[in-house]
Design an enzyme around this catalytic site. Structure first.
Site, mmCIF file in Angstrom:
data_model
loop_
_atom_site.group_PDB
_atom_site.id
_atom_site.type_symbol
_atom_site.label_atom_id
_atom_site.label_comp_id
_atom_site.label_asym_id
_atom_site.label_seq_id
_atom_site.Cartn_x
_atom_site.Cartn_y
_atom_site.Cartn_z
ATOM 1 N N ARG A 13 -3.064 -59.564 99.060
ATOM 2 C CA ARG A 13 -2.918 -60.487 97.820
ATOM 3 C C ARG A 13 -1.895 -60.182 96.771
ATOM 4 N NH1 ARG A 13 -8.244 -63.055 97.586
ATOM 5 N NH2 ARG A 13 -8.522 -63.565 99.556
ATOM 6 N N ARG A 15 -2.864 -64.705 92.275
ATOM 7 C CA ARG A 15 -3.104 -64.893 90.873
ATOM 8 C C ARG A 15 -2.735 -64.037 89.907
ATOM 9 N NH1 ARG A 15 -9.329 -66.493 91.591
ATOM 10 N NH2 ARG A 15 -8.921 -64.936 93.216
ATOM 11 N N ARG A 39 1.240 -73.403 91.457
ATOM 12 C CA ARG A 39 -0.085 -73.841 91.822
ATOM 13 C C ARG A 39 -0.608 -75.139 91.062
ATOM 14 N NH1 ARG A 39 -4.165 -71.684 94.128
ATOM 15 N NH2 ARG A 39 -5.351 -73.647 93.646
ATOM 16 N N ASP A 73 -4.352 -68.806 103.980
ATOM 17 C CA ASP A 73 -5.878 -68.382 104.105
ATOM 18 C C ASP A 73 -6.273 -68.415 105.483
ATOM 19 O OD1 ASP A 73 -7.688 -67.772 101.691
ATOM 20 O OD2 ASP A 73 -8.703 -68.545 103.015
ATOM 21 N N TYR A 101 -18.449 -66.936 107.012
ATOM 22 C CA TYR A 101 -18.413 -68.160 106.144
ATOM 23 C C TYR A 101 -19.043 -69.362 106.754
ATOM 24 C CZ TYR A 101 -15.391 -65.641 103.073
ATOM 25 O OH TYR A 101 -14.585 -64.446 102.015
#
Ligand code: CP3
Length: 355
Positions: A40, A44, A53, A89, A165
């Site tokens: 990651r 962010r 983004r 992702d 998921y």
């Protein structure tokens, strides 16, 4: 008569210096500089990421080649890490296959129609792996910018983590519905996992064919399984997914969290390198793996927010314990927390390179 000499070993034809430190460590060698990158790292924690983004949904950003390439390159420019990780992702191949999936900010992947019954699985498996043109294009652009010195790592989610998921429909803590299905509906589970292995394997293969020089399989939630369930109901499908890149000759890293009991099974699913989270020290992971497998890890992400002297001592400890393994790439035990000060990551890279 001139003395007969042995021909130069292959390593002399390709001087160590031309093989990036990351790839040396992944092949079980000890490069002069200990390689480091962060799961990651593209995301962010970087203001330039948030700017890029702005106004673009996460999965849409993943499918815009110029944008995905730019975001992949940002942490390499800023931190001087030894690898880029492709900005994408684990649910992108689901989206490409036409599955209704979104990444909801602050929540994570949310699936429109959770897959709970045999009939749900039968509907899901009608979706064929999608067109990977946007992925191929993004990888090509990235690799062209990176040049030969910094390898790009391609990645995909392991079938179990994807199934977690798909069955839950959203992030969950203990993956109860998925773990129920593998026992209550074993036939449906097998179909679901075979499909997930094919879709995610095709995504990984597309990245490697387009120029990624290593591949990482994320089974982030495998640690919620017992070893017996992992071996019977998850690992065979991870092996199937990895089979998609077997012929391409790139090193494969297999990572999960809470997987101290699963390290050997994860390696035996077809990995060259095992990623270790922060819960067990690297010398212990190396012992469990019999001292033959290069490791990646395992700085505790929580310590990125600790005072520098605390973090520095921890990183030095990780590097020292990593020296017990045949090869070591420094990384975090899980992803960079969003609130991390990017300057701290840069400082960790400098520290690791100085050791
Ligand atoms: O820098 C990198 O590591 C490359 C890009 C990357 C992302 N996701 C981008 C992303 C990688 C390798 C992943 C893998 C991924 N995605 C995993 C496996 C690794 C892990 O963390 O366990 C998993 C489980 C996912 C699913 C997922 N996607 C989650 C749980 C989340 C977080 C939800 C949230 O918003 O807190 C995402 C979203 C996501 N994936 C973001 C990024 C940069 C944040 C989206 C944003 O910026 O709005």
């Amino acid at each position: 008569m001139a003395p007969v000499t042995n021909p130069a070993p292959p390593s002399a034809a390709t001087p160590e210096m031309t093989v990036p430190p990351l790839l040396q460590a992944y092949s079980g060698r000890r490069p002069e500089r200990t390689p480091v990158w962060f799961m990651r790292q593209a995301g962010r924690s970087l203001p330039e990421y948030r700017a890029a983004r702005e106004g673009v949904a996460m999965l849409d950003a993943c499918l815009r080649p110029e944008l995905a390439a730019e975001i992949t390159l940002q942490p390499v420019r800023r931190h001087g890490v030894d690898a880029a990780i492709f900005f994408s992702d684990i649910v992108v191949p689901l989206r490409l296959a036409g599955v209704d999936v979104e990444i909801v900010p602050g929540v994570g992947p949310v699936v429109g129609e959770p897959v709970r019954t045999r009939a749900d699985v039968d509907r899901l498996v009608q979706h064929r792996p999608g067109d990977h043109a946007a992925i191929t294009e993004a990888v090509r652009l990235t690799v062209a910018e990176l040049g030969p010195a910094t390898p790009l790592i391609g990645f995909a989610g392991a079938p179990f983590t994807l199934a977690a998921y798909l069955v839950e429909g959203r992030p969950s803590r203990d993956h109860l519905a998925a773990r129920t299905m593998m026992h209550a509906e074993p036939e449906a589970w097998r179909h679901l996992m075979r499909w997930a292995a094919e879709v995610t394997g095709a995504f990984l293969r597309a990245q490697v064919l387009a120029g990624a020089r290593a591949a990482q399989l994320f089974d982030s939630w495998a640690g919620s399984l017992s070893l017996a369930d992992y071996a019977a109901h998850a690992a065979p499908y991870s092996a199937r997914a990895l089979h998609h890149v077997k012929d391409l000759g790139v090193p494969v890293v297999h990572f999960g969290t809470g997987t101290g009991e699963l390290l050997v099974a994860m390696r035996d699913a077809g990995a060259d390198v095992v990623g270790v989270d922060y819960r067990i020290p690297l010398d212990e992971a190396n012992r469990r793996l019999g001292g033959t497998t290069p490791l990646q890890g395992n700085v505790d992400p929580a310590l990125l927010a600790a005072p520098w002297d605390v973090l520095e001592a921890h990183v030095r400890g990780v590097v020292a314990r990593g020296r017990t393994a045949p090869g070591h790439v420094v990384n975090l035990g899980h992803g960079v927390p969003p609130g991390t000060d990017p300057a701290v990551l840069t400082r960790v890279v400098e520290l690791v390179h100085s050791l």
